[in-house]
Scaffold this motif. Structure first.
Motif, short mmCIF file in Angstrom:
data_model
loop_
_atom_site.label_atom_id
_atom_site.label_comp_id
_atom_site.label_asym_id
_atom_site.label_seq_id
_atom_site.Cartn_x
_atom_site.Cartn_y
_atom_site.Cartn_z
N GLU A 163 0.84 -1.19 0.00
CA GLU A 163 0.00 0.00 0.00
C GLU A 163 0.88 1.24 0.00
O GLU A 163 1.82 1.35 0.76
N ASN B 291 -12.69 18.95 0.26
CA ASN B 291 -11.51 18.86 1.13
C ASN B 291 -10.70 20.14 0.96
O ASN B 291 -9.84 20.23 0.09
N SER C 16 -7.37 17.33 5.23
CA SER C 16 -8.54 16.68 4.65
C SER C 16 -8.22 16.05 3.29
O SER C 16 -8.65 14.94 2.99
N ALA D 105 -6.10 12.88 3.63
CA ALA D 105 -6.96 11.76 4.07
C ALA D 105 -7.81 11.24 2.92
O ALA D 105 -7.95 10.02 2.74
N ALA D 106 -8.37 12.14 2.11
CA ALA D 106 -9.21 11.72 0.98
C ALA D 106 -8.40 10.95 -0.06
O ALA D 106 -8.87 9.94 -0.59
N ASN E 215 -5.66 9.26 0.51
CA ASN E 215 -5.33 7.97 1.11
C ASN E 215 -6.54 7.03 1.12
O ASN E 215 -6.39 5.82 0.90
N ASP E 216 -7.74 7.56 1.34
CA ASP E 216 -8.95 6.72 1.24
C ASP E 216 -9.09 6.16 -0.16
O ASP E 216 -9.44 4.99 -0.35
N THR E 217 -8.82 6.99 -1.18
CA THR E 217 -8.91 6.55 -2.57
C THR E 217 -7.85 5.49 -2.86
O THR E 217 -8.14 4.49 -3.53
N THR F 39 -6.49 3.43 -0.71
CA THR F 39 -6.88 2.22 0.00
C THR F 39 -7.98 1.48 -0.75
O THR F 39 -7.93 0.25 -0.91
N ALA F 40 -8.96 2.23 -1.27
CA ALA F 40 -10.04 1.61 -2.03
C ALA F 40 -9.51 0.98 -3.31
O ALA F 40 -9.98 -0.08 -3.72
#
Length: 89
Positions: A3, A69, A74, A77-78, A80-82, A84-85
């Motif tokens: 990751e 964001n 923010s 984090a967004a 990193n969320d993308t 991870t998905a």
């Protein structure tokens, strides 16, 4: 596949490379919760930043990622969320 994380350092580097830096703003300072407008980045600069993030990290960001964001914290984090998905999905 390992990751990959998107960091504040990645963001500040990409901001500088793509849109430059306002001499009045120290991107090396404590900017994590400062909105992009106060940092001197308009929507066009953020659009360029988003494109660079997508190319470098191999992700597709939502069209509204910068309107939703408004601070580096923010946005990191967004992204990193993308990431991870993308790895999990």
């Amino acid at each position: 596949m390992a990751e990959q994380a998107f960091t504040l350092e990645d963001l500040t580097r990409i901001l500088r490379e793509g849109a430059g830096a306002d001499d009045a703003v120290a991107l090396d300072g404590d900017i994590i919760d400062t909105d992009f407008e106060s940092l001197g980045y308009d929507s066009l600069a953020l659009l360029e930043t988003g494109g660079r993030i997508e190319r470098e990290f191999g992700v597709t960001l939502d069209d509204d990622v910068f309107t939703d964001n408004r601070t580096p914290r923010s946005l990191v984090a967004a992204v990193n969320d993308t990431l991870t998905a993308a790895v999990g999905g």
